[in-house]
Scaffold this motif. Structure first.
Motif, PDB file in Angstrom:
ATOM      1  N   ALA A 200       0.834  -1.205   0.000  1.00  0.00           N
ATOM      2  CA  ALA A 200       0.000   0.000   0.000  1.00  0.00           C
ATOM      3  C   ALA A 200       0.869   1.256   0.000  1.00  0.00           C
ATOM      4  N   TYR A 201       1.945   1.199   0.786  1.00  0.00           N
ATOM      5  CA  TYR A 201       2.868   2.342   0.827  1.00  0.00           C
ATOM      6  C   TYR A 201       3.511   2.547  -0.548  1.00  0.00           C
ATOM      7  N   GLY A 202       3.870   1.450  -1.209  1.00  0.00           N
ATOM      8  CA  GLY A 202       4.472   1.549  -2.522  1.00  0.00           C
ATOM      9  C   GLY A 202       3.533   2.139  -3.560  1.00  0.00           C
ATOM     10  N   ARG A 203       2.258   1.762  -3.479  1.00  0.00           N
ATOM     11  CA  ARG A 203       1.284   2.305  -4.433  1.00  0.00           C
ATOM     12  C   ARG A 203       1.036   3.794  -4.191  1.00  0.00           C
ATOM     13  N   ALA A 204       1.106   4.204  -2.931  1.00  0.00           N
ATOM     14  CA  ALA A 204       0.807   5.603  -2.601  1.00  0.00           C
ATOM     15  C   ALA A 204       1.992   6.530  -2.831  1.00  0.00           C
ATOM     16  N   ARG A 205       3.200   5.979  -2.809  1.00  0.00           N
ATOM     17  CA  ARG A 205       4.399   6.801  -2.901  1.00  0.00           C
ATOM     18  C   ARG A 205       4.440   7.569  -4.236  1.00  0.00           C
ATOM     19  N   GLY A 292     -11.465   2.393   6.835  1.00  0.00           N
ATOM     20  CA  GLY A 292     -11.503   2.699   5.412  1.00  0.00           C
ATOM     21  C   GLY A 292     -11.551   1.459   4.542  1.00  0.00           C
ATOM     22  N   GLY A 293     -11.680   0.289   5.161  1.00  0.00           N
ATOM     23  CA  GLY A 293     -11.700  -0.951   4.401  1.00  0.00           C
ATOM     24  C   GLY A 293     -10.294  -1.489   4.184  1.00  0.00           C
ATOM     25  N   VAL A 294     -10.201  -2.617   3.506  1.00  0.00           N
ATOM     26  CA  VAL A 294      -8.916  -3.265   3.297  1.00  0.00           C
ATOM     27  C   VAL A 294      -8.147  -2.571   2.177  1.00  0.00           C
ATOM     28  N   THR A 295      -6.857  -2.843   2.107  1.00  0.00           N
ATOM     29  CA  THR A 295      -6.021  -2.241   1.069  1.00  0.00           C
ATOM     30  C   THR A 295      -6.322  -2.866  -0.290  1.00  0.00           C
ATOM     31  N   TRP A 318     -11.415   3.838  -6.042  1.00  0.00           N
ATOM     32  CA  TRP A 318     -11.452   3.429  -7.439  1.00  0.00           C
ATOM     33  C   TRP A 318     -10.112   3.747  -8.118  1.00  0.00           C
ATOM     34  N   GLN A 319      -9.606   4.951  -7.862  1.00  0.00           N
ATOM     35  CA  GLN A 319      -8.313   5.330  -8.437  1.00  0.00           C
ATOM     36  C   GLN A 319      -7.198   4.432  -7.907  1.00  0.00           C
ATOM     37  N   GLU A 320      -7.327   4.020  -6.649  1.00  0.00           N
ATOM     38  CA  GLU A 320      -6.355   3.102  -6.058  1.00  0.00           C
ATOM     39  C   GLU A 320      -6.394   1.739  -6.748  1.00  0.00           C
ATOM     40  N   GLY A 450      -5.613  -7.375 -16.850  1.00  0.00           N
ATOM     41  CA  GLY A 450      -6.355  -7.640 -15.627  1.00  0.00           C
ATOM     42  C   GLY A 450      -5.792  -6.887 -14.421  1.00  0.00           C
ATOM     43  N   PHE A 451      -6.248  -7.299 -13.238  1.00  0.00           N
ATOM     44  CA  PHE A 451      -5.772  -6.750 -11.964  1.00  0.00           C
ATOM     45  C   PHE A 451      -5.070  -7.881 -11.216  1.00  0.00           C
ATOM     46  N   SER A 452      -3.973  -7.571 -10.567  1.00  0.00           N
ATOM     47  CA  SER A 452      -3.293  -8.623  -9.814  1.00  0.00           C
ATOM     48  C   SER A 452      -2.387  -8.022  -8.759  1.00  0.00           C
ATOM     49  N   THR A 453      -2.072  -8.850  -7.781  1.00  0.00           N
ATOM     50  CA  THR A 453      -1.083  -8.517  -6.762  1.00  0.00           C
ATOM     51  C   THR A 453      -0.191  -9.726  -6.573  1.00  0.00           C
ATOM     52  N   PHE A 454       1.070  -9.479  -6.276  1.00  0.00           N
ATOM     53  CA  PHE A 454       1.999 -10.584  -6.046  1.00  0.00           C
ATOM     54  C   PHE A 454       2.054 -10.961  -4.570  1.00  0.00           C
TER      55      PHE A 454
END
Length: 480
Positions: A200-205, A292-295, A318-320, A450-454
């Motif tokens: 989450a920190y990486g996405r927000a940075r 605020g819900g989950v990341t 949504w932008q996240e 698509g959407f994905s996370t590692f």
């Protein structure tokens, strides 16, 4: 919520014992101290949780919220969290409990405020087969004793009331099988939680947060801060003001304190009323969380395992989510998603969540759900198949079908609106001006990759024969 279970009835957990000898036992003890009943499914755990809340806090027919606010005790809060601790012991394999991708599911990504979360369940409920919502509880196994709700229940009374309200509002949807509460997989896994937070920190940075988002968050935190301050005694309230604003003079303090007295008289809240807040806050502190819900990575972790579509009502969430989309600008689905964006949709609003199950049983919007299943399956097959090839006419055919299904849905929504207003007039104020159906947009994103996370993929792979799948689609419900 379910009807209150009798003390001599069989416990819904399936142990074979009477409820009073099992989860209805007021002297509830941890599994290590006695033989624990085997609870195999997520649904069974959810049902036990609802029954326990009804029993512990007296949510029988005709109960009054103001009585619950006044009478909630340290003992009842601790007992509630002991039940939760037994339902989800520290070694629980959360992923093994989650449903598999055999339905069109939506995973709610957004604020866990009771009213807002339940409204969004209603809004999405007729377009999906089932919805998944994270259970927003504190961890009953928290290693930090001061923040453990079993060890310090007096700190959690106000927050527990909010959680009861959350479950009460969504209980009818759970009973009808349209909604499932799921625990956060990171709740009992510190390493996974750290991975999610780092992601989450990486996405927000480096990202710029809009002034509108900042203002909405400031408004929400200010509202919660006022609740906390109003909940305290006059002496503690003064101490907190001096800590928050050390430069305030004695005169400014004396002028500010009456403001909170008046605020308690003027503001109304389903959760907190001025005279009840002070009754609840018998200690000099209460933990009030803004959830605020989950990341984004947590939600995609769950969606990859369950085959669910993440959906939200929040512009900034949504932008996240879109930060996890791969090659969205190259997607062959853009013509279809643009058509969705330009098409007006209707949504349930301000209604009992039990209506969702009623309309499902009446097959309302079943044809449109069939269309959504077809779309989801087509996108999933294209994204996760070995070839990745798609019939060149598929997108145009789905566009044409959308127009047809939307026209059918308009007639369905006219009946839904009439039926809902009729039901509301029978059980509520016949002069009510609340609209049970509202208009909005059903924005979809189907990125090419698509959407994905590692994060946590090895956990999914260990439980899945097909391995980790990418999520083909996400949705943003925007009211107009």
């Amino acid at each position: 919520m379910p009807a209150k279970i009798g003390r001599n009835d069989p416990c819904p957990c399936g142990s074979g014992k009477k409820y009073k000898k099992c989860h209805g036992d007021s002297n509830y003890v941890a599994p290590k101290e006695r033989s624990a009943p085997v609870i195999r499914t997520l649904l069974e755990r959810n049902i036990v949780l609802l029954y326990a809340i009804a029993d512990i806090f007296g949510l029988k027919r005709g109960f009054r919220w103001k009585d619950l606010k006044r009478n909630i005790s340290n003992e009842s809060v601790a007992r509630f969290y002991r039940v939760l601790a037994e339902l989800y012991p520290p070694d629980t394999n959360i992923l093994s409990l989650l449903p598999k991708s055999d339905k069109l599911r939506g995973f709610y990504v957004g604020d866990m405020d009771p009213q807002l979360a339940s409204h969004n369940a209603a809004r999405a409920g007729l377009y999906l087969d089932e919805m998944l919502v994270v259970v927003p509880f504190y961890n009953p196994h928290c290693k930090l004793a001061k923040l453990n709700p079993i060890n310090n229940p007096e700190l959690f009374k106000i927050d527990t009331y909010k959680l009861i309200n959350f479950l009460y509002l969504l209980g009818p949807a759970l009973n009808s099988g349209i909604l499932s509460f799921v625990p956060n997989p990171a709740m009992f896994d510190d390493a996974l939680q750290l991975d999610f937070l780092a992601a989450a920190y990486g996405r927000a940075r480096g990202k710029v947060v809009s002034s509108q988002t900042i203002q909405s968050l400031c408004d929400e935190y200010s509202k919660e801060l006022r609740k906390v301050i109003r909940a305290e005694s006059a002496e503690v309230r003064e101490q907190q003001l001096r800590q928050l604003y050390p430069r305030m003079t004695d005169q400014e303090i004396s002028l500010t304190l009456p403001y909170f007295e008046q605020l308690g008289k003027e503001e109304t809240s389903v959760v907190l009323e001025a005279e009840v807040e002070r009754k609840l806050a018998e200690v000099a502190a209460q933990i009030l969380a803004i959830r605020g819900g989950v990341t984004t990575d947590t939600s995609l972790h769950i969606c990859q395992h369950t085959g669910a579509m993440p959906y939200t009502n929040s512009a900034w969430r949504w932008q996240e989510l879109l930060t996890a989309a791969e090659d969205s600008d190259k997607s062959e689905w853009i013509p279809l998603t643009q058509t969705f964006k330009e098409t007006p949709f209707s949504f349930l609003n301000n209604v009992d969540r039990g209506f969702i199950g009623e309309f499902h049983s009446m097959k309302r919007l079943e044809s449109f759900r069939d269309y959504m299943r077809t779309l989801w399956q087509a996108a999933d097959t294209k994204l996760n198949s070995l070839s990745g090839n798609t019939d060149e006419n598929l997108v145009s055919n789905l566009q044409a079908e959308l127009a047809t299904e939307h026209e059918k849905a308009k007639g369905e929504w006219a009946r839904i609106s009439q039926e809902t207003k009729k039901w509301i007039s029978m059980v509520a104020d016949p002069e009510s001006t609340l609209e049970p159906v509202v208009d909005g947009k059903f924005n979809l994103a189907l990125p090419s990759g698509g959407f994905s996370t590692f994060i946590g993929q090895e956990r999914i792979a260990a439980l899945s024969e097909t391995g980790v799948k990418r999520v083909p689609m996400a949705a943003y419900i925007e009211l107009t």
